[in-house]
Design a protein around this motif. Structure first.
Motif, short mmCIF file in Angstrom:
data_model
loop_
_atom_site.label_atom_id
_atom_site.label_comp_id
_atom_site.label_asym_id
_atom_site.label_seq_id
_atom_site.Cartn_x
_atom_site.Cartn_y
_atom_site.Cartn_z
N GLY A 85 70.00 -59.52 44.08
CA GLY A 85 68.58 -59.66 43.81
C GLY A 85 68.28 -59.20 42.40
N SER A 86 67.03 -58.82 42.16
CA SER A 86 66.64 -58.40 40.81
C SER A 86 65.90 -57.08 40.86
N LYS A 87 65.99 -56.34 39.74
CA LYS A 87 65.28 -55.07 39.62
C LYS A 87 65.10 -54.75 38.15
N PRO A 88 63.94 -54.17 37.78
CA PRO A 88 63.77 -53.77 36.38
C PRO A 88 64.63 -52.55 36.07
N VAL A 89 65.30 -52.61 34.94
CA VAL A 89 66.13 -51.50 34.49
C VAL A 89 65.72 -51.14 33.08
N MET A 90 66.10 -49.94 32.66
CA MET A 90 65.87 -49.54 31.27
C MET A 90 66.91 -50.26 30.41
N TRP A 91 66.42 -51.02 29.45
CA TRP A 91 67.29 -51.91 28.70
C TRP A 91 67.15 -51.64 27.21
N SER A 92 68.29 -51.52 26.55
CA SER A 92 68.28 -51.32 25.11
C SER A 92 68.44 -52.66 24.40
N PRO A 93 67.40 -53.14 23.72
CA PRO A 93 67.54 -54.40 22.98
C PRO A 93 68.55 -54.29 21.84
N VAL A 94 68.73 -53.08 21.33
CA VAL A 94 69.68 -52.89 20.24
C VAL A 94 71.11 -53.01 20.75
N GLU A 95 71.40 -52.32 21.86
CA GLU A 95 72.77 -52.32 22.38
C GLU A 95 73.02 -53.39 23.42
N LYS A 96 71.93 -54.10 23.80
CA LYS A 96 72.01 -55.18 24.78
C LYS A 96 72.71 -54.72 26.06
N THR A 97 72.24 -53.62 26.59
CA THR A 97 72.84 -53.08 27.81
C THR A 97 71.80 -52.32 28.61
N ALA A 98 72.02 -52.30 29.90
CA ALA A 98 71.19 -51.46 30.76
C ALA A 98 71.57 -50.00 30.52
N LEU A 99 70.59 -49.13 30.62
CA LEU A 99 70.83 -47.70 30.44
C LEU A 99 70.44 -46.95 31.71
N ALA A 100 71.17 -45.90 31.99
CA ALA A 100 70.81 -45.00 33.09
C ALA A 100 69.86 -43.93 32.56
N GLU A 101 69.22 -43.22 33.49
CA GLU A 101 68.28 -42.18 33.10
C GLU A 101 68.93 -41.14 32.19
N ALA A 102 70.22 -40.86 32.47
CA ALA A 102 70.92 -39.85 31.68
C ALA A 102 71.15 -40.30 30.23
N GLU A 103 71.01 -41.59 29.97
CA GLU A 103 71.21 -42.10 28.61
C GLU A 103 69.91 -42.19 27.81
N ILE A 104 68.85 -41.68 28.41
CA ILE A 104 67.52 -41.80 27.81
C ILE A 104 67.07 -40.45 27.27
N GLU A 105 66.44 -40.51 26.09
CA GLU A 105 65.75 -39.33 25.58
C GLU A 105 64.37 -39.77 25.13
#
Length: 976
Positions: free
Chosen positions: A198-218
């Motif tokens: 299915g689908s789900k919104p994720v935190m996405w870095s347009p620069v790195e073109k990858t989904a990020l986990a909460e731990a990768e966010i500041e």
């Protein structure tokens, strides 16, 4: 002969004074490593397993007891939370071992996942390497080596805390067998129909073109656009038919993906009419708008309204069933793209703290928005309007190709384009800019977007026809029923927390777009949609080939050249199938540990169920949660019988610890200063079920209490130095005082065992410490010092030594699970030997006939009367009338005949440590000393009559009348 006659001999050497080499100063930091080495040489943990194996099938058979270790992450040195967690686990294991169980503890580590990938990528960047250019198997091997190195470091740090367990053979989620089992557990979800894409919104870095986990966010300050957007109604009646509901957002680029407007029934709303405006306003007099009452004035002011009227209150129930129209509804050249219903929905996440009290809801671009749609089973309404570079996709009218952020993380053209189109469509009443905290990628430091992407899910509500439906037919129902019917919770609030989470949770997102982990070992048919029959390949033979390869080669086999052809075999055309390369959520890894640890290991459990899971409160959302879901999907029930939860560790002021505040406490530093036993004692003294505080002053207090306890043990060791079995007395022949101590021991033994069974270490230690310092040191030892030091082979002395030996065995084993090093030191002082260890012992059984409630009631009255005497003598000592209580021979007036009779049956002078005492039932004179809290007991001070015995220091009339000069009759007999 007078006591001060020059010819009086020195009698000190004739006393039976305590003799021990047990040091008053513990020196724990330097001495504890030696005991660790000793336990390793003896093989204490293995000897306990051998002991259990030898007892199997006999009357002394030991019931298995297994605490399953929630795996810490193999990355970085231990923090104070680790120390708290592992120490509580160790106390659980050790206490149950000493209560007669075969208590097993297999430590484990979580080895896959994001943080380790970070570290390897960080090393690559320093070398100028690009992760995408490195062979994935080589990359995974580097991740494996990194995790392995930290396992070794953390293992030694845990062992230094005195944690017992199978350290030579821990479990690792990256072991080949573990990876094979994790893949196999995933395949059960594949085969039982719970897995879907299915689908789900994720935190996405347009620069790195990858989904990020909460731990990768500041989070950093970011200047965003703000807009106030009105939505008209499609089906409202009466005065609402002309009104518009206003939302506020800081992400204008998400407006094209709006699918609902949310409100909160607990917020007060009103209908407002615009009466007058400034020239530049996007509103007009007479227009009607809906706002939260608390925010209406601010919003209207932002839209340059100078006068307005609240027409009426709006009941939230009026929103039921209302449908809004998208601001771009009916826009020319949009080909009806936005001509869909926009329902009003209720949501707890809506507040009246800021904005308008209504929330623009774009489920493809926000977590709360998404959860609202999942709860309503509206997943089919998700949009796919934004691509990997945060650009609008080609199918989106007006905005196709425009980016939210460019490849360097700078603002693109999307926001301004959407705002301009809203102005053109009459769909905006105000705009502005706001600086606020916004998520950024920890690597690129660029802002991220929430973006809907395809993911793999496990359904928690699909019925499972797997024959394991005793707890229910869905994962959710099995989990909820397990929580209530199969699991005991410590504290009980843990049940409520997890139950509410499971009750309302959406489907489980299993997939991560990562490299280091166990892959989702499945194949999908090319050309089919996820909803089509046959989209997923379900074949037990294919699954078996995957598992066989993982057992031999690990999960890297999935990424080897030719892997697809190898696993599909001759039954399927490889070019017709796509191999899934997402990796499993690491919570699925740790949630599956019950299978490869409890079920598969020789030191696991017969039924694959743990007696205890014990972690912090955050694991209601984490390991407790994922283990429950995973096991309910594959075994039909919870993998645990007990769940014990601890809180978080705060500093002395109650603040959360953080490096930025400089208030962190590192276990290593505490051990270097005080020793691990002080840290363990701090754990035992806290109410771990709530948040605990720790800091320098708290640790000083813990160390002070430790010293008092250590001195109690030292006194017992000294007094037992020459104790032999031929001195032992039967309890029935002992004086009442010793029988009272045995009664207290029996009471306390029950409390200790009950406390340990309930994981109440604070209760256990508090009871034992109070007993040792109050009942023993300040009462029993104080009284019996005279008999122990001065008597010969008398009834009192023999009874006291017998009781001291009994006390020694109880106190050391009661406290061994807490003070593992100190109690071992105490034990070895009496029972040295190459293979001797307290931790090979059990808590001794306590005879039921030691309990004597009538005797306890009597001695409670004796102790109350003693309190009055002791207080009266303290007044005389402070006034310098006497220097010690042996100089006194008070008269004690007792009003109640029953208490007076009780006092006359004991040597009350010995109990009060006076040379003599008189008991009277006569009314006390007015000048007698009294204590308000002890009614009916009064004391008249009198000095003792006679000379001071030069051996026992009692003042008695018979001193100097015997063969040995300057002593009393009792001491003369003792001297022979």
């Amino acid at each position: 002969m007078c006591a001060d006659t020059p010819q009086t001999p020195e009698y000190k050497d004739t006393l039976n004074l305590p003799k021990t080499d047990f040091p008053m100063r513990a020196g724990l930091p330097k001495r504890e490593p030696g005991w660790l080495e000793r336990w390793a040489q003896i093989g204490v943990y293995d000897k306990l397993r051998e002991k259990a194996a030898a007892a199997k099938g006999t009357d002394g058979e030991r019931k298995p007891f297994t605490l399953h270790d929630g795996p810490p992450y193999a990355n970085g040195h231990l923090h104070i939370g680790h120390a708290l967690n592992k120490t509580i686990k160790d106390m659980i294991v050790r206490s149950h071992q000493m209560m007669g169980f075969d208590a097993r503890y297999v430590p484990g580590w979580d080895c896959h996942g994001l943080p380790i990938e970070w570290k390897i990528e960080e090393q690559y960047r320093k070398k100028g390497k690009n992760k995408d250019e490195v062979n994935i198997v080589d990359f995974r091997q580097e991740c494996r080596a990194f995790a392995d190195s930290w396992v070794d470091i953390q293992r030694e740090e845990f062992k230094r805390l005195g944690i017992t367990g199978n350290w030579d053979d821990p479990y690792l989620t990256m072991n080949y067998h573990a990876e094979a089992v994790i893949a196999g557990e995933f395949q059960k979800f594949l085969m039982n129909g719970t897995l879907y894409q299915g689908s789900k919104p994720v935190m996405w870095s347009p620069v790195e073109k990858t989904a990020l986990a909460e731990a990768e966010i500041e989070y950093h300050d970011h200047k965003s656009h703000t807009i106030w957007v009105p939505f008209g109604f499609a089906n409202a009646a009466d005065d609402l038919s002309e009104a518009r509901v206003v939302i506020w957002t800081t992400t204008p680029w998400t407006i094209p993906s709006n699918k609902a407007v949310a409100y909160n029934p607990k917020v007060a709303y009103g209908l407002y009419r615009v009466d007058a405006t400034q020239d530049e306003s996007w509103t007009k007099p007479g227009e009607l708008y809906l706002f939260a009452d608390a925010l209406a004035a601010d919003a209207l002011e932002k839209s340059r309204v100078t006068e307005f009227t609240k027409v009426r209150d709006i009941e939230p129930s009026e929103f039921d069933g209302l449908i809004c129209k998208h601001p771009f509804h009916g826009t020319d050249d949009a080909n009806g793209f936005w001509d869909y219903d926009v329902p009003m929905i209720d949501g707890d996440h809506v507040t009246d703290d800021a904005g308008t009290g209504f929330v623009h809801t774009a489920p493809s671009h926000g977590a709360d928005d998404y959860e609202c749609f999942v709860a309503r089973n509206w997943i089919d309404r998700m949009t796919h309007n934004v691509g990997e570079e945060s650009e609008f996709m080609p199918h989106v009218p007006f905005f196709a190709g425009l980016q939210v952020f460019d490849k360097k993380g700078k603002e693109g053209k999307a926001n301004n384009a959407v705002i301009a189109k809203l102005v053109e469509a009459g769909g905006i009443i105000a705009r502005g800019r706001v600086t606020h905290s916004y998520p950024h990628s920890w690597r690129s430091k660029a802002p991220i977007v929430f973006r809907n992407t395809p993911q793999w899910f496990a359904s928690v509500d699909r019925e499972l026809a797997d024959g394991m439906g005793e707890m229910g037919d869905t994962i959710r129902s099995r989990a909820l029923n397990s929580i209530d019917q199969l699991v005991k919770w410590t504290p009980q609030t843990g049940r409520n927390r997890l139950y509410s989470m499971i009750e309302s949770r959406p489907d489980w997102v299993l997939s991560r777009q990562r490299a280091w982990g166990v892959p989702l070992t499945c194949f999908v048919k090319k050309g089919l949609l996820p909803t089509d029959e046959g989209f997923l390949l379900r074949d037990e033979a294919v699954n078996a080939r995957v598992i066989e390869a993982f057992e031999a080669e690990g999960a890297d086999a999935w990424y080897a050249d030719g892997a697809k052809e190898r696993f599909l075999g001759n039954d399927y055309a490889a070019d017709e199938w796509e191999q899934v390369f997402d990796v499993l959520d690491v919570w699925f890894d740790s949630g599956s540990t019950h299978a490869f640890v409890l079920r598969d290991r020789e030191d696991g459990t017969e039924d694959g169920i743990a007696d205890v899971y014990m972690e912090g409160t955050d694991q209601h959302r984490g390991w407790f949660h994922s283990s429950l879901l995973q096991a309910c999907g594959t075994t039909g029930r919870a993998p645990y019988r007990n769940v014990v939860t601890h809180g978080f560790t705060l500093d002395e002021k109650g603040n959360k610890m953080s490096k930025s505040l400089g208030n962190t406490i590192v276990p290593e530093k505490i051990i270097q200063q005080y020793g691990a036993d002080i840290l363990r004692l701090w754990v035992a003294q806290t109410d771990y079920t709530a948040d605990q505080r720790i800091g320098p002053e708290i640790l000083k207090g813990v160390a002070d209490g430790y010293r008092r306890l250590r001195n109690t043990m030292r006194y017992m060791l000294g007094s037992l130095a020459d104790f032999s079995e031929d001195q032992r007395m039967d309890p029935a022949d002992m004086p009442e005082l010793e029988q009272w101590v045995l009664h207290r021991l029996a009471e306390l033994d029950h409390k200790v065992r009950t406390g340990y069974q309930a994981y109440d270490f604070q209760g256990v230690f508090s009871a034992v410490f109070n007993f040792a310092t109050v009942d023993l040191s300040a009462f029993y030892f104080d009284i019996r010092k005279d008999a122990l030091y001065c008597d010969g082979d008398t009834l009192n002395a023999r009874a006291a030594r017998t009781v001291l030996d009994i006390l020694f065995h109880r106190l050391t084993t009661w406290l061994a699970p807490i003070l593992v090093f100190t109690m071992e030191e105490v034990w070895l002082e009496r029972f040295p030997g190459d293979d001797s260890s307290l931790h090979l012992q059990d808590i001794p059984a306590t005879p039921a006939d030691w309990l004597n409630e009538p005797l306890a009631a009597k001695w409670a009255k004796v102790r109350q009367a003693r309190r009055v005497v002791t207080a009266a003598l303290e007044v005389q000592r402070v006034d310098k009338v006497i220097g010690a209580s042996l100089e006194a021979a008070p008269v004690v007036h007792v009003r109640e005949a029953e208490i007076l009779a009780a006092l006359k049956t004991v040597n009350f002078a010995d109990v009060c440590i006076t040379s003599d005492i008189a008991l009277s039932g006569d009314p006390a004179p007015a000048e007698a000393f009294r204590m308000p809290e002890v009614d009916g007991v009064s004391v008249v001070f009198e000095k003792a009559d006679g000379e001071k015995c030069q051996r026992c220091w009692k003042i008695l009339p018979d001193v100097g009348r015997y063969r040995h000069p300057g002593v009393c009759g009792r001491c003369n007999v003792a001297l022979g």
